[in-house]
Design a protein around this motif. Structure first.
Motif, PDB file in Angstrom:
ATOM      1  N   LEU A 128      60.056  87.578  16.489  1.00  0.00           N
ATOM      2  CA  LEU A 128      61.373  87.143  15.995  1.00  0.00           C
ATOM      3  C   LEU A 128      61.905  88.125  14.958  1.00  0.00           C
ATOM      4  CD1 LEU A 128      60.876  83.255  15.743  1.00  0.00           C
ATOM      5  CD2 LEU A 128      61.992  84.571  17.551  1.00  0.00           C
ATOM      6  N   ARG A 129      60.975  88.632  14.128  1.00  0.00           N
ATOM      7  CA  ARG A 129      61.403  89.617  13.115  1.00  0.00           C
ATOM      8  C   ARG A 129      61.999  90.841  13.822  1.00  0.00           C
ATOM      9  NH1 ARG A 129      56.647  91.325  10.857  1.00  0.00           N
ATOM     10  NH2 ARG A 129      56.206  89.184  10.265  1.00  0.00           N
ATOM     11  N   GLU A 144      73.090  87.055  22.162  1.00  0.00           N
ATOM     12  CA  GLU A 144      73.058  85.886  21.284  1.00  0.00           C
ATOM     13  C   GLU A 144      72.192  84.819  21.955  1.00  0.00           C
ATOM     14  OE1 GLU A 144      76.275  84.933  19.028  1.00  0.00           O
ATOM     15  OE2 GLU A 144      77.064  86.978  19.034  1.00  0.00           O
ATOM     16  N   LYS A 195      68.726  93.424  25.210  1.00  0.00           N
ATOM     17  CA  LYS A 195      69.078  94.163  23.984  1.00  0.00           C
ATOM     18  C   LYS A 195      68.648  95.623  24.095  1.00  0.00           C
ATOM     19  CE  LYS A 195      70.748  94.681  20.139  1.00  0.00           C
ATOM     20  NZ  LYS A 195      72.155  94.480  19.887  1.00  0.00           N
ATOM     21  N   THR A 209      71.165  87.838  17.749  1.00  0.00           N
ATOM     22  CA  THR A 209      71.608  86.740  16.868  1.00  0.00           C
ATOM     23  C   THR A 209      71.083  85.411  17.396  1.00  0.00           C
ATOM     24  OG1 THR A 209      73.647  88.005  16.679  1.00  0.00           O
ATOM     25  CG2 THR A 209      73.664  85.806  15.738  1.00  0.00           C
ATOM     26  N   PHE A 210      70.635  84.552  16.483  1.00  0.00           N
ATOM     27  CA  PHE A 210      70.090  83.239  16.868  1.00  0.00           C
ATOM     28  C   PHE A 210      71.031  82.124  16.430  1.00  0.00           C
ATOM     29  CE2 PHE A 210      65.773  84.142  18.291  1.00  0.00           C
ATOM     30  CZ  PHE A 210      65.648  85.475  17.924  1.00  0.00           C
ATOM     31  N   ARG A 247      65.404  90.133  15.439  1.00  0.00           N
ATOM     32  CA  ARG A 247      66.488  90.065  14.437  1.00  0.00           C
ATOM     33  C   ARG A 247      66.849  91.460  13.952  1.00  0.00           C
ATOM     34  NH1 ARG A 247      63.953  85.048  12.651  1.00  0.00           N
ATOM     35  NH2 ARG A 247      65.303  83.396  13.432  1.00  0.00           N
ATOM     36  N   GLN A 248      65.803  92.267  13.681  1.00  0.00           N
ATOM     37  CA  GLN A 248      66.058  93.644  13.218  1.00  0.00           C
ATOM     38  C   GLN A 248      66.859  94.422  14.258  1.00  0.00           C
ATOM     39  OE1 GLN A 248      62.128  95.099  12.396  1.00  0.00           O
ATOM     40  NE2 GLN A 248      62.122  94.270  10.313  1.00  0.00           N
ATOM     41  N   SER A 271      64.346  75.264  15.601  1.00  0.00           N
ATOM     42  CA  SER A 271      63.699  76.585  15.641  1.00  0.00           C
ATOM     43  C   SER A 271      63.305  76.874  17.076  1.00  0.00           C
ATOM     44  CB  SER A 271      62.455  76.602  14.736  1.00  0.00           C
ATOM     45  OG  SER A 271      61.535  75.623  15.178  1.00  0.00           O
TER      46      SER A 271
END
Ligand SMILES: Cc1cc2nc3c(=O)[nH]c(=O)nc-3n(C[C@H](O)[C@H](O)[C@H](O)COP(=O)(O)OP(=O)(O)OC[C@H]3O[C@@H](n4cnc5c(N)ncnc54)[C@H](O)[C@@H]3O)c2cc1C
Length: 409
Positions: free
Chosen positions: A115-116, A27, A20, A124-125, A119-120, A34
């Motif tokens: 994880l935060r 993805e 990323k 994508t999960f 995502r920010q 989880s």
């Protein structure tokens, strides 16, 4: 440029972050509801993130795979890992053993912050997506609660873990899928595991669950060197487990494969040398029982006395020289490793010989592998997670670099 990362453990998450940060659309797919379940479990007993020893010593921990792991550590090693954790607001400290831990010893705050951030950053999960291979057009197949799904990606990073603790997600079910595509694999084996011993019924029922400490384990390894480590082990219903057993486990496992059994020796009284023990045992016993004589003269009781009774013939208890020798070097024959599902980690997996230096499968361009599913092993001490992070980082950056060579970025 879309990169699919399959497996949301530390290796997969790090691969996603590295890809990323280079501008890829990433993805993540994971079979479980989880991600990071084993990482969370690792934090239960105090998560050991990495180790503070010298780079040279650190690399040696990867044994025969050192040459493959070293370049990965050079890109993202223990110091980079600590800086990365700091970047997520988690400071680390060096424990008395040199091991490095998050300041609160937990993994959950680190995983939450990570994880935060992912995502920010736009990762994508897709959870509850179990990868089951490729369709005839080469697209990825997943089974999900909503039915089967087919997904295409420009590059794929597999970070599916080994085969230990399958209840946390890494089941090793990927082995036949990759074997079918011609990926070179070594069989998965237990690493950092316990071993079976032919205990008597008495030993099983009386001492299962009892810790033996302090104890020194010695073994003569195949290169003629002596393995010697002080620590703690636990007698189980089936044999022995615990830190000092895990430390010698790769030699024991391979010795069992080669010879059918492996013998380790236990020093049950590490603080006294043999001559002192013989001297102490030679004191008159009077009317005392042998059990209280042992306890009083050399401080041996409970499970340690049980181990002596298990192996030393009754008549030798009255011979201080023989009993002393047994206390200092009690031979224990280990006959089988515990099953992979109980092991802390996995040896074997995708062979480095079939990968390029970006961790791409040479025979299947665009497919990368990272983490415990690769064929390496290391003792506990933070070496497992460090190599998972390092290989995840290399695979993530490698996938982007490969796509760049194709002009897809
Ligand atoms: C009890 C315990 C304590 C530990 N403590 C430490 C420690 O303190 N320090 C240390 O360095 N190491 C420790 N480890 C080892 C460390 O946790 C592992 O080496 C590490 O988690 C492996 O990372 P990974 O990303 O390669 O695989 P994993 O963490 O196993 O993640 C693999 C992921 O892939 C997913 N997956 C698997 N198959 C599929 C599929 N077909 N489709 C989709 N998703 C799939 C799984 O659900 C999982 O989320 C410990 C291990 C255990 C069991």
């Amino acid at each position: 440029m879309k990169i699919a990362v399959i497996g949301g453990g530390p290796a997969g998450l790090m691969a996603a972050e590295a890809a990323k940060s280079e501008g890829a659309v990433v993805e993540i797919y994971d079979a479980m509801p989880s991600v990071g379940r084993k990482f969370l479990l690792a934090g239960k007993g105090g998560m050991n993130l990495t180790h503070s020893e010298s780079a040279e010593k650190f690399r040696q921990r990867y044994g025969a795979r050192r040459a493959s792991i070293q370049p990965l550590l050079e890109q993202f090693g223990p110091e980079a890992l600590r800086a990365w954790a700091r970047g997520l607001g988690v400071e680390t400290f060096v424990g008395s053993s040199g091991r490095v831990f998050p300041s609160d010893l937990k993994s959950a705050p680190l995983l939450r912050a990570w994880l935060r951030r992912l995502r920010q950053d736009g990762v994508t999960f897709h959870v509850r997506h179990r990868w089951s291979g490729w369709d005839e057009k080469g697209a990825l197949c997943f089974s999900t609660p909503q039915g089967n799904r087919v997904v295409s990606a420009d590059a794929v990073i597999l970070a599916l873990g080994g085969g230990s603790w399958p209840q946390l997600g890494s089941t090793g079910a990927w082995v036949p899928l990759l074997a079918k595509r011609g990926v070179s694999l070594e069989p998965l084996k237990s690493a950092n595991c316990g071993f079976d011993v032919n205990w008597s019924q008495h030993m099983r029922t009386k001492f299962a669950g009892h810790p033996v400490k302090p104890v020194v384990v010695t073994a003569l390894t195949k290169d003629g060197k002596e393995f010697r480590q002080q620590g703690e082990l636990v007698v189980t219903e089936t044999g022995l487990e615990g830190g000092v057993i895990y430390a010698v486990s790769s030699w024991v496992r391979d010795e069992i494969v080669a010879k059918g059994a492996a013998t380790i020796r236990l020093d049950l009284s590490p603080d006294r040398d043999l001559s002192r023990i013989i001297n102490d045992l030679s004191q008159p016993r009077g009317s005392r029982s042998m059990a209280s004589h042992l306890k009083r003269c050399v401080g041996i009781e409970g499970v340690k006395a049980g181990l002596l009774r298990e192996y030393v013939p009754k008549q030798e208890f009255s011979d201080p020289a023989r009993l002393g020798a047994a206390i200092k070097a009690l031979p224990i024959q280990l006959i089988a490793p515990r099953p992979l599902k109980e092991a802390i980690s996995t040896a074997g997996g995708v062979a480095f010989e079939g990968l390029d230096d970006r961790l791409m499968v040479r025979a299947l361009p665009g497919l990368f592998c990272a983490g415990e599913m690769l064929d390496w092993e290391a003792p506990t001490g933070g070496y497992l997670l460090t190599a998972c992070f390092a290989s995840g980082h290399a695979a993530g950056a490698g996938a982007v670099a490969w796509l760049q060579t194709l002009g897809k970025v």
